[in-house]
Design a protein around this motif. Sequence first.
Motif, PDB file in Angstrom:
ATOM      1  N   ASP A  99      -6.534   0.149   0.768  1.00  0.00           N
ATOM      2  CA  ASP A  99      -6.740  -0.869   1.782  1.00  0.00           C
ATOM      3  C   ASP A  99      -6.072  -2.166   1.345  1.00  0.00           C
ATOM      4  OD1 ASP A  99      -7.696  -2.036   4.100  1.00  0.00           O
ATOM      5  OD2 ASP A  99      -9.715  -2.364   3.322  1.00  0.00           O
ATOM      6  N   THR A 100      -5.686  -2.987   2.302  1.00  0.00           N
ATOM      7  CA  THR A 100      -5.151  -4.314   2.010  1.00  0.00           C
ATOM      8  C   THR A 100      -6.249  -5.323   2.318  1.00  0.00           C
ATOM      9  OG1 THR A 100      -2.946  -3.612   2.664  1.00  0.00           O
ATOM     10  CG2 THR A 100      -3.335  -5.966   2.525  1.00  0.00           C
ATOM     11  N   ARG A 101      -6.414  -6.290   1.412  1.00  0.00           N
ATOM     12  CA  ARG A 101      -7.480  -7.273   1.547  1.00  0.00           C
ATOM     13  C   ARG A 101      -6.962  -8.650   1.181  1.00  0.00           C
ATOM     14  NH1 ARG A 101     -10.384  -9.286  -2.126  1.00  0.00           N
ATOM     15  NH2 ARG A 101     -12.554  -9.778  -2.186  1.00  0.00           N
ATOM     16  N   PRO A 112       0.819  -1.216   0.000  1.00  0.00           N
ATOM     17  CA  PRO A 112       0.000   0.000   0.000  1.00  0.00           C
ATOM     18  C   PRO A 112       0.854   1.268   0.000  1.00  0.00           C
ATOM     19  CG  PRO A 112      -0.818  -1.544   1.637  1.00  0.00           C
ATOM     20  CD  PRO A 112       0.468  -2.104   1.112  1.00  0.00           C
ATOM     21  N   GLU A 159      -9.415   5.692  -1.730  1.00  0.00           N
ATOM     22  CA  GLU A 159      -9.440   4.490  -0.893  1.00  0.00           C
ATOM     23  C   GLU A 159      -8.134   3.742  -1.083  1.00  0.00           C
ATOM     24  OE1 GLU A 159     -11.913   0.261  -0.578  1.00  0.00           O
ATOM     25  OE2 GLU A 159     -12.313   1.627  -2.225  1.00  0.00           O
TER      26      GLU A 159
END
Length: 121
Positions: free
Chosen positions: A91-93, A73, A89
């Motif tokens: 984000d790590t998913r 990120p 936005e």
Amino acid sequence: MAGTADRIVVLDRGRTVLAQSAAEFTARSAAARVVVGTPHHAELAAVLTDGGATVVRAGLSGPGRLAVTGMTPEGVGALATEHGIVILELDTRRPTLEEVLDELCAISRTVSAESGPEGGR
């Protein structure tokens, strides 16, 4: 599925080739993705690809959302800032169990198709 399965067993021609907990299977089988939301998705995708990341839009809800692998990120944010691209936005998913199984099935179908109707025999 992760809520109902606690162990995953993968069989190949009747032989067990993998038996793990669902958490181990998901962590081992698929890398985390960085999810990025931006109104400049095409421009950011080009910058990230040039920076060595893999960028896809498939499977994400909402316009302008990208899934990025091969970059942290922090790396995504730094490249976006360097190129003046607004990020809404970041984000790590980790992929779900279903996504990991879908990826493995797609790989299996590709290998089967390449090896022919006899399965490479």
